[in-house]
Design a protein around this motif. Structure first.
Motif, PDB file in Angstrom:
ATOM      1  N   ARG A 100      41.387  65.030  54.752  1.00 28.39           N
ATOM      2  CA  ARG A 100      42.262  64.062  54.077  1.00 28.39           C
ATOM      3  C   ARG A 100      41.445  62.884  53.525  1.00 28.39           C
ATOM      4  NH1 ARG A 100      45.943  59.890  56.393  1.00 28.39           N
ATOM      5  NH2 ARG A 100      47.774  59.705  55.051  1.00 28.39           N
ATOM      6  N   VAL A 101      41.696  62.537  52.269  1.00 26.56           N
ATOM      7  CA  VAL A 101      41.004  61.436  51.591  1.00 26.56           C
ATOM      8  C   VAL A 101      42.043  60.525  50.947  1.00 26.56           C
ATOM      9  CG1 VAL A 101      39.414  60.785  49.754  1.00 26.56           C
ATOM     10  CG2 VAL A 101      38.918  62.785  51.170  1.00 26.56           C
ATOM     11  N   ILE A 102      41.907  59.212  51.143  1.00 29.48           N
ATOM     12  CA  ILE A 102      42.825  58.226  50.579  1.00 29.48           C
ATOM     13  C   ILE A 102      42.031  57.240  49.726  1.00 29.48           C
ATOM     14  CG2 ILE A 102      44.505  56.411  51.073  1.00 29.48           C
ATOM     15  CD1 ILE A 102      45.008  57.711  53.765  1.00 29.48           C
ATOM     16  N   TRP A 103      42.473  57.061  48.505  1.00 26.50           N
ATOM     17  CA  TRP A 103      41.921  56.027  47.624  1.00 26.50           C
ATOM     18  C   TRP A 103      42.951  54.916  47.486  1.00 26.50           C
ATOM     19  CZ3 TRP A 103      37.349  54.902  45.476  1.00 26.50           C
ATOM     20  CH2 TRP A 103      36.359  55.903  45.423  1.00 26.50           C
ATOM     21  N   GLN A 104      42.519  53.674  47.710  1.00 24.84           N
ATOM     22  CA  GLN A 104      43.379  52.513  47.481  1.00 24.84           C
ATOM     23  C   GLN A 104      42.713  51.616  46.447  1.00 24.84           C
ATOM     24  OE1 GLN A 104      45.269  50.152  50.764  1.00 24.84           O
ATOM     25  NE2 GLN A 104      44.087  48.454  49.922  1.00 24.84           N
ATOM     26  N   SER A 105      43.449  51.300  45.390  1.00 20.65           N
ATOM     27  CA  SER A 105      42.929  50.399  44.356  1.00 20.65           C
ATOM     28  C   SER A 105      43.878  49.219  44.206  1.00 20.65           C
ATOM     29  CB  SER A 105      42.778  51.128  43.017  1.00 20.65           C
ATOM     30  OG  SER A 105      44.028  51.594  42.542  1.00 20.65           O
ATOM     31  N   ASP A 106      43.312  48.015  44.172  1.00 19.45           N
ATOM     32  CA  ASP A 106      44.079  46.779  44.011  1.00 19.45           C
ATOM     33  C   ASP A 106      43.598  46.077  42.750  1.00 19.45           C
ATOM     34  OD1 ASP A 106      45.674  46.077  46.751  1.00 19.45           O
ATOM     35  OD2 ASP A 106      43.868  47.218  47.173  1.00 19.45           O
ATOM     36  N   HIS A 107      44.551  45.674  41.905  1.00 20.86           N
ATOM     37  CA  HIS A 107      44.226  45.010  40.643  1.00 20.86           C
ATOM     38  C   HIS A 107      44.959  43.672  40.580  1.00 20.86           C
ATOM     39  CE1 HIS A 107      42.699  48.913  39.059  1.00 20.86           C
ATOM     40  NE2 HIS A 107      43.649  49.393  39.852  1.00 20.86           N
ATOM     41  N   ARG A 108      44.275  42.660  40.041  1.00 20.00           N
ATOM     42  CA  ARG A 108      44.874  41.336  39.846  1.00 20.00           C
ATOM     43  C   ARG A 108      44.523  40.847  38.444  1.00 20.00           C
ATOM     44  NH1 ARG A 108      46.183  38.475  44.652  1.00 20.00           N
ATOM     45  NH2 ARG A 108      45.572  36.497  43.724  1.00 20.00           N
ATOM     46  N   VAL A 109      45.554  40.400  37.715  1.00 21.76           N
ATOM     47  CA  VAL A 109      45.371  39.971  36.328  1.00 21.76           C
ATOM     48  C   VAL A 109      45.907  38.552  36.175  1.00 21.76           C
ATOM     49  CG1 VAL A 109      45.912  40.479  33.914  1.00 21.76           C
ATOM     50  CG2 VAL A 109      45.639  42.362  35.553  1.00 21.76           C
ATOM     51  N   LEU A 110      45.093  37.680  35.577  1.00 21.98           N
ATOM     52  CA  LEU A 110      45.482  36.286  35.332  1.00 21.98           C
ATOM     53  C   LEU A 110      46.074  35.644  36.581  1.00 21.98           C
ATOM     54  CD1 LEU A 110      47.077  36.624  31.782  1.00 21.98           C
ATOM     55  CD2 LEU A 110      44.802  35.775  32.350  1.00 21.98           C
ATOM     56  N   ALA A 111      45.374  35.810  37.689  1.00 25.15           N
ATOM     57  CA  ALA A 111      45.851  35.300  38.974  1.00 25.15           C
ATOM     58  C   ALA A 111      45.105  34.022  39.331  1.00 25.15           C
ATOM     59  CB  ALA A 111      45.648  36.345  40.068  1.00 25.15           C
ATOM     60  N   GLY A 112      45.860  33.014  39.762  1.00 22.47           N
ATOM     61  CA  GLY A 112      45.216  31.775  40.171  1.00 22.47           C
ATOM     62  C   GLY A 112      46.212  30.650  40.320  1.00 22.47           C
ATOM     63  N   ARG A 113      45.683  29.446  40.444  1.00 21.42           N
ATOM     64  CA  ARG A 113      46.512  28.270  40.678  1.00 21.42           C
ATOM     65  C   ARG A 113      46.091  27.150  39.729  1.00 21.42           C
ATOM     66  NH1 ARG A 113      42.989  25.031  43.497  1.00 21.42           N
ATOM     67  NH2 ARG A 113      41.314  26.119  44.603  1.00 21.42           N
ATOM     68  N   VAL A 114      47.037  26.260  39.463  1.00 21.02           N
ATOM     69  CA  VAL A 114      46.769  25.124  38.602  1.00 21.02           C
ATOM     70  C   VAL A 114      47.540  23.923  39.123  1.00 21.02           C
ATOM     71  CG1 VAL A 114      48.632  25.782  37.037  1.00 21.02           C
ATOM     72  CG2 VAL A 114      46.814  24.282  36.215  1.00 21.02           C
ATOM     73  N   SER A 115      46.924  22.753  39.023  1.00 21.84           N
ATOM     74  CA  SER A 115      47.595  21.504  39.381  1.00 21.84           C
ATOM     75  C   SER A 115      47.902  20.756  38.086  1.00 21.84           C
ATOM     76  CB  SER A 115      46.708  20.651  40.278  1.00 21.84           C
ATOM     77  OG  SER A 115      47.306  19.396  40.529  1.00 21.84           O
ATOM     78  N   PRO A 116      49.171  20.671  37.700  1.00 20.61           N
ATOM     79  CA  PRO A 116      49.511  20.049  36.416  1.00 20.61           C
ATOM     80  C   PRO A 116      49.050  18.597  36.295  1.00 20.61           C
ATOM     81  CG  PRO A 116      51.394  21.222  37.330  1.00 20.61           C
ATOM     82  CD  PRO A 116      50.364  21.161  38.406  1.00 20.61           C
ATOM     83  N   THR A 117      49.013  17.878  37.423  1.00 18.79           N
ATOM     84  CA  THR A 117      48.623  16.470  37.362  1.00 18.79           C
ATOM     85  C   THR A 117      47.123  16.304  37.224  1.00 18.79           C
ATOM     86  OG1 THR A 117      48.535  16.348  39.772  1.00 18.79           O
ATOM     87  CG2 THR A 117      50.612  15.793  38.713  1.00 18.79           C
TER      88      THR A 117
END
Length: 350
Positions: A100-117
């Motif tokens: 048995r073989v398992i592949w796990q792929s995780d993708h993140r696009v335009l991810a992050g934080r911003v402080s408007p002030t």
């Protein structure tokens, strides 16, 4: 058995059923994906189906919170924060038993934080029109789990040697961050900084080998390239002293040639309601100043789903982060500390 004893036995069975924790509650529906750990939905007493298991890595989210961070003068300041992005996880399973073989792929696009002030110096924004932020254009990780991991030596005949690790790789491109404002050596004047993580790639070994979604202990070693752009003081006598831009920045290039080490622990409950992600990086690197420096970063992220509106979860999120940016040019080292607490509103992708 007499009629009286039969009647007493029926009463005991009825009482046991009424007092059972399952009585009067929704029962999980059969079926569901392996990534969610079993049945994803339940059925209420009224017959309405609703979601009880979630995939916290496949979603679009918007988070709102408050962050404590170390200010320019070393004091702790509070500012609002917005966190957003898109993430998706895919898992594929082939074979069965020892194969048995398992592949796990995780993708993140335009991810992050911003402080408007934004971060301020003496009440003036650190960089004109630029809020404090930390976000990446794209990041991905791939982890391979084999029930019978081995290394094959191409001899005659071939020899298979047990290999006690899952293997993987992660990469990221286009990270932009504005950390706490460093100060110049000597007069202690501020030197606003924008850091660009051009690219990084890391090879991963996982000795935990759970084979389960969102659970791993990753030991990484890789390469990375970063560029720091420091604000340069204007020499013009007519320049407004309150105006700070990066029109003609002083730039420092940082290259880690397979010297970027990392440790990462990921935990996820079987129903996806609770998630923890902790990471530490120590990055010895060569700079364009012709010397070796060391960058350090540690971060932890924890979240717990509190409720779901029409099967779309709302989670409480707690984060903490520490960064040590080494000195460069005539600028002191930066000790950047941040803790935030807030709520994340999520649109589940599956």
């Amino acid at each position: 058995m007499t009629a009286r004893r039969r009647f007493a036995a029926l009463l005991v069975m009825a009482a046991a059923t009424a007092l059972s924790p399952r009585a009067g509650r929704a029962e999980p529906a059969r079926g569901g994906s392996e990534g969610a750990g079993g049945g994803d939905t339940a059925v209420s007493e009224e017959g309405r189906r609703f979601r009880v298991r979630f995939d916290p890595a496949s979603r679009v989210w918007l988070g709102i919170g408050s962050a404590l961070h170390r200010g320019a003068g070393g004091a702790i300041e509070i500012e609002p924060e917005i966190d957003a992005g898109l993430a998706y996880r895919a898992r594929s399973v082939t074979g069965s038993g020892p194969g048995r073989v398992i592949w796990q792929s995780d993708h993140r696009v335009l991810a992050g934080r911003v402080s408007p002030t934004g971060q301020a110096l003496d009440g003036v924004p650190a960089l004109d029109g630029v809020p404090a932020l930390d976000a990446a254009l794209y990041g991905a990780s791939f982890l391979r789990h084999d029930e019978s991991p081995r290394v094959v030596l191409p001899m005659s005949p071939p020899i298979a040697v047990p290999f006690p690790f899952d293997i993987g790789v992660e990469a990221e491109v286009g990270r932009v961050s504005i950390p706490s404002i460093p100060q110049r050596r000597g007069d202690g004047s501020p030197a606003p900084l924008v850091r660009l993580g051009v690219a990084r790639a890391t090879a991963i070994l996982d000795p935990w080998r759970t084979g389960e979604a969102g659970r791993s202990f990753e030991i990484g070693l890789g390469v990375r390239y970063d560029v720091d752009a420091y604000y340069a003081e204007s020499t013009s006598s007519q320049a407004a002293p309150a105006r700070r831009t990066l029109g003609e920045p002083r730039v420092v290039h940082r290259i880690a040639p397979m010297t970027a080490g990392s440790l990462r622990l990921r935990l996820q409950s079987g129903d996806g309601l609770t998630v923890f992600d902790g990471r530490g990086d120590v990055v010895p690197h060569w700079t364009s100043e012709g010397r070796w420096r060391v960058l350090v970063r540690s971060a932890a992220h924890a979240e717990r789903i509190l409720a779901a509106i029409d099967d779309q979860p709302i989670a409480a999120v707690l984060e903490g982060e520490y960064r040590l940016l080494p000195p460069a040019l005539d600028v002191q080292a930066v000790h950047d500390l941040r803790v935030s607490l807030g709520l994340a509103f999520t649109l589940a992708l599956r």
